[in-house]
Scaffold this motif. Structure first.
Motif, PDB file in Angstrom:
ATOM      1  N   ILE A   3       0.857  -1.186   0.000  1.00 46.97           N
ATOM      2  CA  ILE A   3       0.000   0.000   0.000  1.00 46.97           C
ATOM      3  C   ILE A   3       0.893   1.236   0.000  1.00 46.97           C
ATOM      4  N   ARG A   4       0.550   2.185  -0.873  1.00 45.51           N
ATOM      5  CA  ARG A   4       1.249   3.472  -0.905  1.00 45.51           C
ATOM      6  C   ARG A   4       0.222   4.548  -0.569  1.00 45.51           C
ATOM      7  N   LYS A  55     -11.734  12.976  11.480  1.00 46.01           N
ATOM      8  CA  LYS A  55     -11.429  11.622  11.012  1.00 46.01           C
ATOM      9  C   LYS A  55     -11.941  11.435   9.589  1.00 46.01           C
ATOM     10  N   SER A  56     -11.534  10.321   9.016  1.00 49.62           N
ATOM     11  CA  SER A  56     -12.120   9.890   7.747  1.00 49.62           C
ATOM     12  C   SER A  56     -13.037   8.716   8.035  1.00 49.62           C
ATOM     13  N   ALA A  57     -13.872   8.410   7.076  1.00 51.58           N
ATOM     14  CA  ALA A  57     -14.662   7.191   7.189  1.00 51.58           C
ATOM     15  C   ALA A  57     -13.700   6.012   7.028  1.00 51.58           C
ATOM     16  N   PRO A  58     -13.940   4.896   7.703  1.00 50.13           N
ATOM     17  CA  PRO A  58     -13.056   3.735   7.516  1.00 50.13           C
ATOM     18  C   PRO A  58     -13.046   3.291   6.053  1.00 50.13           C
ATOM     19  N   PHE A  59     -11.866   2.944   5.561  1.00 52.13           N
ATOM     20  CA  PHE A  59     -11.690   2.533   4.171  1.00 52.13           C
ATOM     21  C   PHE A  59     -11.124   1.115   4.169  1.00 52.13           C
ATOM     22  N   THR A  60     -11.825   0.202   3.533  1.00 54.53           N
ATOM     23  CA  THR A  60     -11.397  -1.195   3.497  1.00 54.53           C
ATOM     24  C   THR A  60     -10.544  -1.447   2.259  1.00 54.53           C
ATOM     25  N   GLN A  66      -1.563  -6.266  -6.733  1.00 51.90           N
ATOM     26  CA  GLN A  66      -0.761  -5.159  -7.231  1.00 51.90           C
ATOM     27  C   GLN A  66      -0.596  -4.120  -6.128  1.00 51.90           C
ATOM     28  N   LEU A  67       0.218  -3.114  -6.426  1.00 58.72           N
ATOM     29  CA  LEU A  67       0.400  -2.002  -5.507  1.00 58.72           C
ATOM     30  C   LEU A  67      -0.911  -1.216  -5.434  1.00 58.72           C
ATOM     31  N   ILE A  68      -1.376  -0.956  -4.218  1.00 57.19           N
ATOM     32  CA  ILE A  68      -2.601  -0.182  -4.012  1.00 57.19           C
ATOM     33  C   ILE A  68      -2.183   1.229  -3.622  1.00 57.19           C
ATOM     34  N   GLU A 125      -8.823   5.545  -3.645  1.00 53.64           N
ATOM     35  CA  GLU A 125      -7.795   4.913  -4.459  1.00 53.64           C
ATOM     36  C   GLU A 125      -7.457   5.793  -5.645  1.00 53.64           C
ATOM     37  N   LYS A 126      -6.163   5.946  -5.884  1.00 48.77           N
ATOM     38  CA  LYS A 126      -5.741   6.694  -7.072  1.00 48.77           C
ATOM     39  C   LYS A 126      -6.001   5.827  -8.294  1.00 48.77           C
TER      40      LYS A 126
END
Length: 127
Positions: A3-4, A55-60, A66-68, A125-126
């Protein structure tokens, strides 16, 4: 899984790092325009960004092989409200608002902030 994470929150809070949590536990910190790449053993995890009460909303995140690449930004709604309130501060004398009018605006502001606490940051996600 790799993860990046990149922080791109503009000038809001740029002097302080935000905390990135994995499964509700401290993981690492990101300063303004900083990118960190980490490797995880899990196939799935939940990530959340936090700075003080914001805060942010939780992101799963799920392993895709691959690289995320994730980007953390400020919620545009929050930015617009900050701008409106900043301009509104200079409009108080022009509109001749009474103390009750100012109090009502402050109450509305705090209600808005209360509802935005868990949505201040957006993790996406980008592409």
């Amino acid at each position: 899984m790799m993860i990046r994470c990149t922080r791109n929150t503009g000038f809001y809070g740029m002097g302080s790092p935000i905390e990135i949590k994995k499964e509700q536990k401290k993981w690492f910190y990101l300063s303004q325009n900083q990118t960190k790449q980490v490797e995880l053993d899990e196939m799935k995890c939940t990530i959340q960004a936090q700075f003080s009460f914001l805060k942010s909303a939780p992101f799963t995140v799920e392993d895709s092989g691959q690289l995320i690449e994730l980007e953390i930004t400020m919620n545009p709604t929050l930015i617009v409200v900050y701008v409106i309130l900043f301009v509104g501060m200079f409009m108080i004398p022009v509109l001749h608002l009474s103390l009750w009018g100012i109090l009502l605006l402050m109450i509305l502001y705090f209600i808005f902030v209360f509802f935005m606490l868990n949505k201040a940051y957006i993790i996406k996600e980008k592409t």
